[in-house]
Design a protein around this motif. Sequence first.
Motif, short mmCIF file in Angstrom:
data_model
loop_
_atom_site.label_atom_id
_atom_site.label_comp_id
_atom_site.label_asym_id
_atom_site.label_seq_id
_atom_site.Cartn_x
_atom_site.Cartn_y
_atom_site.Cartn_z
N PRO A 85 -32.07 2.59 31.88
CA PRO A 85 -33.16 3.57 31.98
C PRO A 85 -34.48 2.96 31.51
N LYS A 86 -35.53 3.35 32.19
CA LYS A 86 -36.87 2.86 31.85
C LYS A 86 -37.68 3.92 31.11
N GLU A 87 -37.01 4.91 30.60
CA GLU A 87 -37.65 6.00 29.86
C GLU A 87 -37.26 5.91 28.39
N PRO A 88 -38.20 5.55 27.50
CA PRO A 88 -37.87 5.57 26.07
C PRO A 88 -37.36 6.96 25.68
N GLY A 89 -36.34 6.95 24.83
CA GLY A 89 -35.73 8.21 24.40
C GLY A 89 -34.43 8.50 25.13
N THR A 90 -34.20 7.85 26.27
CA THR A 90 -32.95 8.03 27.00
C THR A 90 -31.82 7.41 26.19
N ASP A 96 -17.74 3.70 22.49
CA ASP A 96 -18.00 4.76 21.51
C ASP A 96 -19.33 4.59 20.78
N VAL A 97 -20.19 3.67 21.27
CA VAL A 97 -21.50 3.41 20.66
C VAL A 97 -22.59 4.12 21.46
N LEU A 98 -23.49 4.79 20.74
CA LEU A 98 -24.61 5.48 21.38
C LEU A 98 -25.90 4.75 21.01
N ILE A 99 -26.66 4.37 22.05
CA ILE A 99 -27.92 3.63 21.88
C ILE A 99 -29.04 4.41 22.54
N ILE A 148 -25.15 7.44 30.98
CA ILE A 148 -26.26 8.16 30.36
C ILE A 148 -25.67 9.34 29.60
N GLU A 149 -26.15 9.56 28.40
CA GLU A 149 -25.71 10.69 27.56
C GLU A 149 -26.78 11.77 27.61
#
Length: 150
Positions: A85-90, A96-99, A148-149
């Motif tokens: 994704p090119k959108e900061p905040g995505t 099991d890791v969320l970035i 994507i979460e």
Amino acid sequence: MARLAGIARHARPRGPMEPLETVEVTVEGGLEGDCRGRVKPGGRGRRQVSLIEAKDWAAATGEIGVHLPWWSRRANLLVEDFDLPKEPGTRIRIGDVLIEITMECDPCKRMEEIAPGLMTTLTPDWRGGALGRVIEGGTLNIGDTIGIEA
């Protein structure tokens, strides 16, 4: 299916990259043993983890006619069949890791030291990758799925 195709870390700035099969990731320290992952007191951890798309690396190196391992980019994670994704905040989940994506990973002059023209070929359209902060830690393994979460 989108998956994690590579993991690498470096213990010190300008140090050699170490490719891995698996690594622990924490909110406080990023990838275990990587010099860029630790959040400094009062810091925001915007550069804890660096990610690059396999197809972008192949295109960039192909344009200048060199074959280099992906970790020459000095990125931590290589993703395959996934558009970063090119959108900061995505937020993206890898295993099991969320970035959380924080910014584009602009190529630096170090890329020119590796191969003339590499900095230029990595510049357009976030081809040099993305930077992120760890929101939820865990274990990363090559082959983990990516999505994507919401």
